[in-house]
Design a protein around this motif. Structure first.
Motif, mmCIF file in Angstrom:
data_model
loop_
_atom_site.group_PDB
_atom_site.id
_atom_site.type_symbol
_atom_site.label_atom_id
_atom_site.label_comp_id
_atom_site.label_asym_id
_atom_site.label_seq_id
_atom_site.Cartn_x
_atom_site.Cartn_y
_atom_site.Cartn_z
ATOM 1 N N LEU A 1 5.908 -2.397 -8.465
ATOM 2 C CA LEU A 1 6.000 -1.774 -6.983
ATOM 3 C C LEU A 1 6.955 -2.322 -6.173
ATOM 4 C CD1 LEU A 1 1.966 -1.351 -6.793
ATOM 5 C CD2 LEU A 1 3.817 0.407 -7.346
ATOM 6 N N THR A 2 7.359 -3.623 -6.514
ATOM 7 C CA THR A 2 8.308 -4.244 -5.497
ATOM 8 C C THR A 2 9.756 -3.602 -5.669
ATOM 9 O OG1 THR A 2 8.752 -6.119 -7.324
ATOM 10 C CG2 THR A 2 7.191 -6.383 -5.658
ATOM 11 N N ALA B 1 0.776 -1.133 0.080
ATOM 12 C CA ALA B 1 -0.069 0.007 0.125
ATOM 13 C C ALA B 1 0.873 1.295 0.005
ATOM 14 C CB ALA B 1 -0.955 0.208 0.879
ATOM 15 N N ASP B 2 1.894 1.195 0.675
ATOM 16 C CA ASP B 2 2.834 2.172 0.706
ATOM 17 C C ASP B 2 3.340 2.550 -0.573
ATOM 18 O OD1 ASP B 2 2.353 2.909 3.336
ATOM 19 O OD2 ASP B 2 4.054 1.780 4.228
ATOM 20 N N ALA B 3 3.724 1.405 -1.446
ATOM 21 C CA ALA B 3 4.365 1.729 -2.565
ATOM 22 C C ALA B 3 3.485 2.215 -3.539
ATOM 23 C CB ALA B 3 4.994 0.177 -3.036
ATOM 24 N N ALA C 1 2.029 6.806 -12.519
ATOM 25 C CA ALA C 1 0.849 5.835 -12.373
ATOM 26 C C ALA C 1 1.453 4.443 -12.454
ATOM 27 C CB ALA C 1 0.019 6.093 -13.857
ATOM 28 N N VAL C 2 0.856 3.748 -11.713
ATOM 29 C CA VAL C 2 1.130 2.113 -11.504
ATOM 30 C C VAL C 2 0.645 1.536 -12.718
ATOM 31 C CG1 VAL C 2 0.703 0.257 -10.159
ATOM 32 C CG2 VAL C 2 1.082 2.534 -9.017
ATOM 33 N N HIS C 3 1.582 0.885 -13.501
ATOM 34 C CA HIS C 3 1.295 0.110 -14.839
ATOM 35 C C HIS C 3 1.494 -1.148 -14.568
ATOM 36 C CE1 HIS C 3 0.834 3.872 -16.911
ATOM 37 N NE2 HIS C 3 2.053 4.279 -16.523
#
Length: 457
Positions: A21-22, A5-7, A14-16
């Motif tokens: 995220l890791t 969630a923090d990432a 934007a998160v693709h």
């Protein structure tokens, strides 16, 4: 899952992809731990729902809470092994056409906010299953949200009723009947081809002794000659649509029959009479001077005056703020990006996105607007939900765990078969097995091959 969630919040853009995220400093584990957390983790959703209901919530000028309910699909057309998928009605994927695409539909309930902003506060999310009745699930979801708001002290007796706005896809009259014991007012859009009934006229003595009518004359939305004089008429000047004219008729109700949802109505023979206020909203023009068709609304409140009518259609127009939040979830926070197989894992990821968005909303006073040097910065009280998630991040602490080693991993364990066992696919709809049609005039495959060989020779 906390680090995940923090990432999401601290991603530079934007998160693709969920795997990307890791690689952020906030996520100190590998991508395998991310999938393990989503597939086998646990989130106390009931406790999170109670926590969201107790947060400071936005209110309208008269102090009332306005809720909006809508469904947004998580499309999974390329996942035949994922169970509990439904055909989701999707607009905008083709020119002037709609499609039905397999996916997981989620029903969201949010608190709307006044002003030039599209911020909302998500209070609940429920995934609709193949055997669920959409109206029954929505009614149970709204009942739980309202009861949690009352338990958290957000509403007390004597305050204005909680307003719930819906779109045309919901049976607003049935929702009003199911939730009649709660302090709520249902406002929903109805189609322009509907036919409702006016209140029954006063009873007149008839020497024949016939049965008095239960319903009044018909009110056809598409035929103005069936409209009586409106009980309330208001005119409001708007900045974007010109003059808005609202006409309201009191005690207008649908004529129910023992069909569909009312087939087994609690074992009763006589169906209820659900009366409300019918509102016809007409504006001069839309954006770019486009023609504006009339919008029909139905409110469960009877005896409404001009203030109640204006509040009803203004609250309905605020419902479109929830569409901006869905776009934020999908395009910026990456709600539909992970390729998850189990629907329970999708539920956990959905609640993580809601928790991350709630933190972003509460951090509005400390967020700075991310703009190009050529652009004018926006005032803090007018930031959009897409403003600067990366500004709330901080450098990783000094005691953070070191990154994993870059040595070559052992890889997949050796097996006797080349390909692993594939998960069974789950069909969306069971088709009937029909016998093959025998057409004597249609040649078989063998005959077509023989004809081809004979012609070539």
């Amino acid at each position: 899952m906390f680090e995940l969630a923090d990432a999401v919040l601290c991603a530079p853009g934007a998160v693709h992809s969920a795997v990307e995220l890791t690689l952020l400093p906030e996520h100190r584990r590998g991508h395998g731990a991310m999938y393990d957390g989503l597939n086998g983790g646990r989130i106390d959703a009931d406790r999170l729902r109670s926590l969201l209901a107790g947060l400071p919530l936005p209110r309208f000028p008269d102090g009332r809470l306005v809720l909006a309910v809508d469904v947004s699909p998580w499309l999974r057309s390329d996942a035949p092994c994922s169970p509990e998928r439904l055909f989701c009605h999707v607009y905008g994927r083709a020119k002037t056409a709609s499609q039905f695409i397999p996916g997981w539909p989620y029903s969201f309930v949010a608190v709307l906010e006044m002003g030039a902003t599209s911020w909302t506060q998500i209070l609940d999310a429920v995934r609709l299953g193949p055997a669920d009745d959409a109206t029954a699930v929505t009614a149970a979801q709204l009942r739980g949200v309202v009861e949690r708001l009352i338990a958290a002290g957000q509403w007390s007796p004597g305050e204005p009723d909680i307003t719930v706005v819906t779109d045309a896809g919901y049976d607003v009259t049935r929702l009003a009947w199911v939730l009649r014991d709660l302090p709520v007012e249902l406002v929903g859009r109805v189609r322009g081809d509907r036919v409702m009934r006016l209140p029954k006229p006063p009873r007149v003595y008839d020497p024949k002794g016939c049965r008095p009518p239960k319903h009044g004359p018909e009110f056809r939305f598409a035929r103005p000659e069936t409209w009586p004089e409106p009980a309330v008429t208001t005119r409001t000047a708007t900045a974007n649509y010109g003059k808005a004219t609202a006409q309201a008729w009191d005690r207008v109700h649908p004529r129910l029959t023992h069909r569909a949802a009312w087939l087994g109505h609690e074992g009763e023979l006589e169906l209820p009479l659900i009366e409300g206020t019918l509102v016809r909203l007409k504006v001069e023009h839309l954006s770019k001077d486009r023609a504006a068709p009339a919008v029909w609304l139905w409110s469960s409140k009877t005896g409404a005056d001009g203030t109640d009518v204006d509040r009803a259609w203004q609250a309905f127009l605020r419902r479109f703020d929830l569409e901006h939040i869905f776009r934020l979830f999908k395009q910026t926070l990456g709600w539909t990006q992970p390729r998850l197989r189990d629907p329970e894992a999708a539920d956990r990821w959905t609640w993580l996105i809601i928790a991350a968005y709630t933190q972003l909303r509460l951090a509005r006073p400390v967020i700075q607007d991310l703009r190009h040097p050529r652009e004018k910065p926006t005032a803090p009280h007018r930031l959009t939900p897409r403003a600067g998630p990366a500004d709330i991040s901080e450098p990783p602490p000094a005691h953070a765990l070191p990154r994993q080693s870059t040595e070559t991993p052992p890889g997949r364990p050796r097996t006797t078969t080349r390909h692993p066992e594939q998960a069974p696919s789950t069909p969306l709809r069971r088709r009937q097995n029909r016998p093959p049609r025998n057409n004597p005039y249609r040649p078989t495959t063998l005959e077509r091959l023989k004809n081809k060989l004979s012609s070539s020779s």
